[in-house]
Design an enzyme around this catalytic site. Sequence first.
Site, PDB file in Angstrom:
ATOM      1  NE  ARG A 260     -53.572  40.532 -57.809  1.00 43.02           N
ATOM      2  CZ  ARG A 260     -53.346  41.741 -57.320  1.00 43.02           C
ATOM      3  NH1 ARG A 260     -52.476  41.925 -56.350  1.00 43.02           N
ATOM      4  NH2 ARG A 260     -54.004  42.787 -57.778  1.00 43.02           N
TER       5      ARG A 260
ATOM      6  CD  GLU B  80     -49.556  46.747 -62.265  1.00 37.70           C
ATOM      7  OE1 GLU B  80     -49.610  47.485 -61.275  1.00 37.70           O
ATOM      8  OE2 GLU B  80     -50.573  46.341 -62.865  1.00 37.70           O
TER       9      GLU B  80
ATOM     10  NE  ARG C  18     -50.328  40.746 -60.423  1.00 44.08           N
ATOM     11  CZ  ARG C  18     -51.017  41.831 -60.721  1.00 44.08           C
ATOM     12  NH1 ARG C  18     -52.000  41.764 -61.584  1.00 44.08           N
ATOM     13  NH2 ARG C  18     -50.737  42.997 -60.167  1.00 44.08           N
TER      14      ARG C  18
ATOM     15  CB  CYS D  97     -49.703  50.022 -58.970  1.00 42.71           C
ATOM     16  SG  CYS D  97     -51.220  50.990 -58.766  1.00 42.71           S
TER      17      CYS D  97
ATOM     18  CB  THR E 217     -53.715  50.479 -55.714  1.00 44.66           C
ATOM     19  OG1 THR E 217     -53.244  49.649 -56.785  1.00 44.66           O
ATOM     20  CG2 THR E 217     -54.065  51.850 -56.235  1.00 44.66           C
TER      21      THR E 217
ATOM     22  NE  ARG F 173     -59.102  41.914 -57.440  1.00 45.62           N
ATOM     23  CZ  ARG F 173     -59.840  41.072 -58.168  1.00 45.62           C
ATOM     24  NH1 ARG F 173     -59.310  39.968 -58.659  1.00 45.62           N
ATOM     25  NH2 ARG F 173     -61.109  41.331 -58.412  1.00 45.62           N
TER      26      ARG F 173
ATOM     27  NE  ARG G 109     -61.509  44.701 -59.574  1.00 45.29           N
ATOM     28  CZ  ARG G 109     -60.224  44.578 -59.825  1.00 45.29           C
ATOM     29  NH1 ARG G 109     -59.796  43.574 -60.559  1.00 45.29           N
ATOM     30  NH2 ARG G 109     -59.335  45.423 -59.367  1.00 45.29           N
TER      31      ARG G 109
ATOM     32  CD  GLU H 248     -60.056  48.293 -61.643  1.00 47.95           C
ATOM     33  OE1 GLU H 248     -60.165  49.197 -60.818  1.00 47.95           O
ATOM     34  OE2 GLU H 248     -58.972  47.819 -62.006  1.00 47.95           O
TER      35      GLU H 248
END
Length: 349
Positions: A116, A215, A219, A261, A263, A270, A299, A304
């Site tokens: 993604r 978010e 996505r 974010c 990160t 990802r 994970r 997570e």
Amino acid sequence: MNKANKYPNFPSDCKSLLSKYLTKEVFEELKDKTTPWGFTLNDAIASGVQNSDSGIGVYAGDIESYSIFSSLFDPIIKEYHGFEKKNLHISNLNADDLNAPNPDPENKYILSTRIRVGRNIANIPLGPAISQEQRNEVENQASKALTSLEDKLQGKYYPLDGMSEEVAHKLIEDHFLFKAGDRFLEAAGLNRQWPKGRGIYHNDEKTFLVWVNEEDQLRIISMQKGGDIKEVFQRLTSAISKIEEKIEFSYNKHLGYITSCPTNLGTALRASVHIKVPNLANDYKKFEKITNKYHLQIRGINGEHSQSLGGVYDISNKRRLGVTEVQCVQDMYDGVVELIKVEKDLETK
């Protein structure tokens, strides 16, 4: 948006990067600054102040947050990504550059593959600072671009607002439906006016999915059963290029694709597999040694902070910024090849 005026007190056990880098000097320097979209330091740090167990603790409200509040964001980005202010990000979405023949054609180890990316639209603020009107504009642009997709990407857009129970149930069964964000996203202002302006698109084959205004504004997800990592990546990159014909994404040469974010900056990618390695799971040190070598994250099966079930783990790339998309997926692929090899050796013993 609120104006920051009082330096926050972090509890002594707080380990967030926000608490590490928001010194009193940095706070004084930034507390009265505002981005063109009205986003303040107080807004950027709200989630990390309310949730002292955050790992990072900051969110950007727009692309300008990264420059206006750079004395806070830069050291956080440097520590998390190992990326300096002088560095430039390079993107490569050419699937032909990926060397990834299926490492598990019998589907013995890899249950599924999912890649993604997060994307946000240029010249519109990010989720923490977006207005309802702007969020509707994002949904409008996204749903138009998505419903124009053809061939194997063709599908349907489902708005969350006013969704029937029947449709919701079907999307939950497929694990496609997203909920309002957790307390970290809530505190960052990402759940405002829920569920207005949000929606889900998926293709008829259920191998391609887009979340709108979760978010990040988009996505974009490609997935399928088994371990054909290259096929999953090809579908993703082809979809991104088609969407980009209609929508300009927020990007700059230093930080790559802009996300709320820090990160996710850079590739915002990802790449992950669900992989069954029960023998390796019993030797966690060996398991971690392999994943560390290839810059991968282990994970549990539900993402997570979750546990593994039956020796099945979610393995994904850790690096996002300063590496290309192809490198991110290649890292994951090479690591998975080694995990399977070691698991096979352990089986024979």
